[in-house]
Scaffold this motif. Structure first.
Motif, PDB file in Angstrom:
ATOM      1  N   GLY A 107     -34.217 -55.034  71.822  1.00  0.00           N
ATOM      2  CA  GLY A 107     -35.435 -54.767  71.987  1.00  0.00           C
ATOM      3  C   GLY A 107     -36.257 -55.409  71.105  1.00  0.00           C
ATOM      4  N   PHE A 108     -37.855 -55.130  71.245  1.00  0.00           N
ATOM      5  CA  PHE A 108     -38.880 -55.856  70.311  1.00  0.00           C
ATOM      6  C   PHE A 108     -39.613 -55.006  69.872  1.00  0.00           C
ATOM      7  CE2 PHE A 108     -40.072 -55.799  74.961  1.00  0.00           C
ATOM      8  CZ  PHE A 108     -41.361 -55.396  75.003  1.00  0.00           C
ATOM      9  N   LEU A 109     -40.424 -55.108  68.789  1.00  0.00           N
ATOM     10  CA  LEU A 109     -41.563 -54.487  68.393  1.00  0.00           C
ATOM     11  C   LEU A 109     -42.891 -54.846  68.500  1.00  0.00           C
ATOM     12  CD1 LEU A 109     -40.124 -53.971  64.548  1.00  0.00           C
ATOM     13  CD2 LEU A 109     -39.941 -52.439  66.489  1.00  0.00           C
ATOM     14  N   THR A 110     -43.637 -54.113  68.819  1.00  0.00           N
ATOM     15  CA  THR A 110     -45.152 -54.350  68.779  1.00  0.00           C
ATOM     16  C   THR A 110     -45.777 -53.867  67.288  1.00  0.00           C
ATOM     17  OG1 THR A 110     -45.930 -52.446  69.763  1.00  0.00           O
ATOM     18  CG2 THR A 110     -45.516 -54.148  71.103  1.00  0.00           C
ATOM     19  N   LYS A 111     -46.719 -54.366  66.650  1.00  0.00           N
ATOM     20  CA  LYS A 111     -47.361 -54.180  65.778  1.00  0.00           C
ATOM     21  C   LYS A 111     -48.795 -54.862  65.460  1.00  0.00           C
ATOM     22  CE  LYS A 111     -43.990 -55.615  62.649  1.00  0.00           C
ATOM     23  NZ  LYS A 111     -43.435 -55.706  61.373  1.00  0.00           N
ATOM     24  N   HIS A 112     -49.710 -54.252  64.890  1.00  0.00           N
ATOM     25  CA  HIS A 112     -50.792 -54.823  64.843  1.00  0.00           C
ATOM     26  C   HIS A 112     -50.860 -55.982  63.871  1.00  0.00           C
ATOM     27  CE1 HIS A 112     -53.444 -51.220  66.251  1.00  0.00           C
ATOM     28  NE2 HIS A 112     -52.423 -51.559  66.976  1.00  0.00           N
ATOM     29  N   ASN A 113     -51.673 -57.110  63.963  1.00  0.00           N
ATOM     30  CA  ASN A 113     -51.590 -58.215  62.917  1.00  0.00           C
ATOM     31  C   ASN A 113     -52.462 -57.828  61.756  1.00  0.00           C
ATOM     32  OD1 ASN A 113     -51.876 -60.963  62.182  1.00  0.00           O
ATOM     33  ND2 ASN A 113     -53.966 -60.989  62.445  1.00  0.00           N
TER      34      ASN A 113
END
Length: 329
Positions: free
Chosen positions: A135-141
């Protein structure tokens, strides 16, 4: 004196104690609610030390970033010695800047796609190649405190989260899609560097700490209930009385560690950063991935109690030496 430019008094206690122990004159220059700055005024003498945090907006300090930029530019233009100045601030608020600088110096980082505008996020996720199936992650820049970090097995999960309004909009409009790489032993390592010197390294427990591994004591408890927080990504809740952090003894002794710290020094030089905590993990397949550079680094009290050298003490010594040298630009 040392002018400590920051926006979160809850994090400043250990540094104040280190300054006072050494008799080092300092002032806290709080930039929380905006204000004015007259460019015709002469900046006060001394060393300016920025502790601006990328998570300032989560504390309602939405003007702090621009206010800090202005103060640091004003001080530097007048020839004052600025520690973790404008270039460090730009790195603090952009994981894209951090990852790009790490890659330039040959440091391995997680595979990352930059999404400008959340309207493009689902399209980017559907085009994401996931050969490992992790899977993958989302994260704020512009992150800090695990902002916007969530794990998804596939794009359909992200689509459902978007439809439910479960994703908080990033403050700068930029989200990262990043490969999910699990630590082989359930921990990450944070390397603390001050003035080019390795002070010590810390192990952080991701099983109980998840993605929100702020080492400051103020981060550990819910401000309303006073109970330990369940951070996003944690498999198990934190155990009351059990620290997420421990000293990583001997880090830097092995050749690969010494080489990595050397590369970190190059990265920090490139970015104009003198004080930082850099986070890395080792994956099950043996990769060492570096994923975060913190320029307003905090220190954990449990680790400080057993560490061979104090982190806040090292900072106070570094700033004190600059002050004694006349704080040349």
């Amino acid at each position: 004196m040392v002018h400590a430019v920051h926006e979160n008094p809850d994090w400043f206690g250990p540094f104040a104690a280190a300054f006072e122990e050494r008799g080092l004159p300092y002032r806290e220059w709080l930039l929380t609610d905006g204000g004015t700055l007259d460019l015709d005024d002469e900046p006060p003498a001394g060393v300016f030390w920025s502790r601006f945090s990328a998570s300032s907006h989560t504390r309602g300090h939405h003007a702090a970033k621009e206010h800090t930029r202005a103060v640091l530019a004003w001080a530097a233009a007048a020839g004052r010695r600025v520690v973790n100045g404008r270039s460090a601030l730009e790195a603090e608020v952009s994981k894209v800047v951090q990852l790009s600088a790490l890659r330039r110096r040959g440091v391995d980082v997680p595979r990352t796609r930059v999404v400008v505008g959340t309207g493009h996020l689902l399209e980017a996720a559907r085009a994401w190649e996931d050969p490992t199936g992790a899977g993958f992650l989302t994260k704020h820049n512009q992150g800090g405190k695990g902002l916007g970090v969530a794990r998804y097995s596939h794009a359909d999960e992200l689509e459902a989260a978007l439809a439910a309004g479960a994703l908080e909009d990033p403050v700068d409009g930029v989200v990262l899609l990043q490969e999910y790489a699990a630590p082989a032993d359930g921990t990450i390592t944070r390397v603390e560097i001050v003035g080019g010197e390795l002070v010590y390294a810390v192990r952080a427990d991701t099983v109980h700490g998840g993605f929100q591994l702020c080492p400051a004591d103020a981060c550990a408890l819910d401000p309303v209930t006073g109970r330990p927080l369940l951070p996003p990504g944690a498999t198990l809740p934190p155990v009351p009385g059990q620290s997420l952090f421990s000293l990583h003894e001997g880090f830097g002794d092995e050749p690969w560690q010494a080489e990595l710290v050397g590369r970190y020094r190059q990265v920090l030089d490139d970015l104009g950063i003198e004080i930082a905590g850099i986070e890395l993990l080792r994956t099950a397949d043996g990769r060492v991935l570096t994923y975060d550079v913190n320029t307003n680094t905090n220190y954990n009290a449990d680790v400080e109690a057993v560490a061979p050298r104090s982190g806040p003490g090292a900072i106070a010594d570094h700033l004190g030496a600059l002050l004694a040298d006349g704080a040349p630009r």
